[in-house]
Design a protein around this motif. Structure first.
Motif, PDB file in Angstrom:
ATOM      1  N   ARG A 128      72.980-108.707 -15.555  1.00 36.28           N
ATOM      2  CA  ARG A 128      73.103-107.454 -14.549  1.00 36.28           C
ATOM      3  C   ARG A 128      72.099-106.224 -15.705  1.00 36.28           C
ATOM      4  N   GLU A 129      73.000-106.205 -16.850  1.00 35.51           N
ATOM      5  CA  GLU A 129      72.369-105.293 -17.362  1.00 35.51           C
ATOM      6  C   GLU A 129      70.664-104.366 -17.639  1.00 35.51           C
TER       7      GLU A 129
ATOM      8  N   SER B 115      79.429-102.279 -13.508  1.00 35.00           N
ATOM      9  CA  SER B 115      79.371-103.405 -13.147  1.00 35.00           C
ATOM     10  C   SER B 115      80.873-103.874 -12.133  1.00 35.00           C
ATOM     11  N   ALA B 116      81.833-104.025 -12.853  1.00 37.15           N
ATOM     12  CA  ALA B 116      83.262-104.263 -11.945  1.00 37.15           C
ATOM     13  C   ALA B 116      82.203-103.776 -10.254  1.00 37.15           C
ATOM     14  N   ARG B 117      82.085-102.554 -10.348  1.00 41.56           N
ATOM     15  CA  ARG B 117      81.984-101.982  -8.691  1.00 41.56           C
ATOM     16  C   ARG B 117      80.980-102.653  -8.277  1.00 41.56           C
ATOM     17  N   ILE B 118      79.832-103.147  -8.826  1.00 37.67           N
ATOM     18  CA  ILE B 118      78.514-103.178  -8.283  1.00 37.67           C
ATOM     19  C   ILE B 118      79.205-105.425  -7.977  1.00 37.67           C
ATOM     20  N   MET B 119      79.962-105.646  -9.038  1.00 37.18           N
ATOM     21  CA  MET B 119      80.185-107.448  -8.582  1.00 37.18           C
ATOM     22  C   MET B 119      80.623-107.399  -6.728  1.00 37.18           C
TER      23      MET B 119
ATOM     24  N   GLU C  64      72.575 -98.650  -8.672  1.00 41.71           N
ATOM     25  CA  GLU C  64      74.053 -99.658  -8.733  1.00 41.71           C
ATOM     26  C   GLU C  64      73.076 -99.724  -7.474  1.00 41.71           C
ATOM     27  N   ASP C  65      73.101 -99.638  -6.724  1.00 41.05           N
ATOM     28  CA  ASP C  65      73.112 -99.979  -5.127  1.00 41.05           C
ATOM     29  C   ASP C  65      71.583-101.245  -5.448  1.00 41.05           C
TER      30      ASP C  65
ATOM     31  N   THR D 186      72.713 -98.041 -20.943  1.00 37.88           N
ATOM     32  CA  THR D 186      73.987 -98.632 -21.155  1.00 37.88           C
ATOM     33  C   THR D 186      74.532 -99.570 -19.634  1.00 37.88           C
ATOM     34  N   LEU D 187      74.819 -99.697 -18.564  1.00 42.17           N
ATOM     35  CA  LEU D 187      76.036-100.374 -17.709  1.00 42.17           C
ATOM     36  C   LEU D 187      77.317-100.704 -18.336  1.00 42.17           C
TER      37      LEU D 187
END
Lengths: 257, 159
Positions: free
Chosen positions: B20-21, A22-26, B38-39, A16-17
């Motif tokens: 995203r997931e 997710s906020a970090r990625i955005m 993540e990167d 899971t993310l």
């Protein structure tokens, strides 16, 4: 078999993310796209040391004032390739090409020793060429030089490209050459610097380019369909060859005609 | 709003939420650490914004994301494998993700060229012909790789 396959299918369900990630990625996406909108062309060479040439000779008099090694050394071996099967998808078609190996082989151990012993002078030479050497590191793996005029490929195993990295990424590529048992280096490979190989290939679509990515045993296909191996005769079928330029296009192998 | 036109931030935001997931999971199977995954996820979505691909529908978008993420991760791993630097300071190796799931760990341990066929077949439900078309490989290669990958997974789990 079905149970095993169901296990494979279910395996990723546990991944899971998190909302935080997710906020970090955005946030990262926004920063990167904001930079791209604002920044001029970056003079960074991508981390994969790739050789790009449109003619036979690359490195000029930057090589400490010495002439370039010739191609008629005692170690010359001519290797002919066979035509392989036809391509698929983007119609890459193999051509028969003569592959010649030249030069004295420069192995990783002696290259590493040389770099370590000459690091201060290499740094000075790079700085004099305008390269940012802050936090500089030098890769001790290099690649073979390949020159090609579309008919003949000359693989110089004595010429090794090494990537110079600083804190921001790849800053330069320098070329090491072994001639008569002595190692020389060129402060910076003479090709044009460009921000992004993908953009470069896109901008030059339609031109006859030779795009090479030569590792120790990897075979490559140039955008014009010429097929090379740095290791000797090509004995692998086409379907096992990675069209290297495909990695610089997201969707699929793209033929640059 | 069709996904072929991600004109506004809001459009992109919704697109990102939907995919995203999926992209993250795919990247994690290649990169094996959350930070690297993540990167790579970030990079894939940056490409959506900068390349502006025109998606005809959701299926097209998913295909594009799959191939983009696979290629990006493989490229990154290849660069990492071939460039070893003379370090100026010791940097600890990142710790690989402990998934707590043997099968997932086994999938993550596969060589990159097997991961994409496994992913596309089992997690995206593409047929071998569709995978062959996406990867520009012969269908026989895809079938062989699937067979080899299953065998590797089985051996890994038996050990």
């Amino acid at each position: 078999m079905k149970d095993f396959e169901n296990e494979i299918r279910g395996a990723v369900d546990s991944v899971t993310l998190s909302d935080e990630a997710s906020a970090r990625i955005m946030s990262g996406i926004r920063k990167k796209t904001e930079k791209k909108r604002q920044a001029p062309l970056r003079i960074i060479i991508p981390a994969a040391a790739v050789l790009l040439a449109v003619s036979a000779v690359f490195v000029g008099s930057a090589l400490r004032g010495r002439d370039l090694p010739g191609t008629d050394t005692a170690n010359t071996t001519a290797v002919s390739t066979d035509d392989g099967g036809s391509g698929q998808g983007s119609s890459v078609i193999l051509k028969k090409v003569a592959v010649t190996k030249t030069g004295e082989k420069l192995d990783n151990a002696e290259l590493s020793a040389y770099i370590e012993a000459n690091l201060p002078s290499i740094r000075s030479a790079l700085a004099a060429s305008g390269v940012n050497v802050d936090g500089m590191r030098i890769a001790d793996h290099g690649y073979c030089h390949v020159s090609c005029n579309g008919e003949t490929a000359v693989i110089n195993e004595g010429w090794r490209d090494c990537v110079i990295q600083n804190d921001k990424g790849v800053a330069a590529i320098i070329t090491f050459v072994k001639e008569n048992g002595v190692i020389y280096y060129s402060p910076a490979f003479g090709a044009a610097w460009f921000a992004d190989y993908t953009e470069f290939l896109r901008d030059h679509a339609g031109e006859k380019l030779l795009y090479m990515y030569v590792g120790e045993a990897e075979a490559v296909i140039a955008p014009d369909g010429t097929y090379f191996s740095a290791s000797g005769p090509l004995d692998r079928s086409f379907e096992n060859v990675q069209p290297v330029y495909a990695t610089f296009y997201d969707e699929a192998a793209v033929y640059v005609p | 709003m069709p996904e072929s036109t991600l004109r506004t931030d809001e459009d992109f935001g919704k697109f990102y939420e939907r995919h995203r997931e999926y992209v993250y999971r795919l990247c994690l199977t290649y990169m094996k650490t959350r930070a690297d995954a993540e990167d790579c996820t970030e990079d894939v979505f940056v490409r959506v914004l900068t390349r502006k691909p025109a998606f005809s529908d959701d299926i097209h978008a998913r295909k594009w994301l799959t191939v983009t993420a696979c290629n990006h991760c493989k490229n990154k791993l290849k660069r990492r494998k071939l460039i070893e630097t003379v370090p100026l300071y010791d940097v600890p190796e990142p710790v690989e993700e402990d998934t707590g799931n043997d099968v997932l760990s086994a999938v993550m341990s596969l060589p990159p060229r097997y991961k994409d066929v496994i992913w596309m077949y089992y997690y995206e439900g593409y047929s071998t012909d569709e995978i062959a078309s996406l990867l520009h490989r012969p269908a026989s290669t895809v079938r062989n790789r699937l067979k080899d990958a299953r065998e590797m997974l089985r051996k890994h789990l038996e050990d």
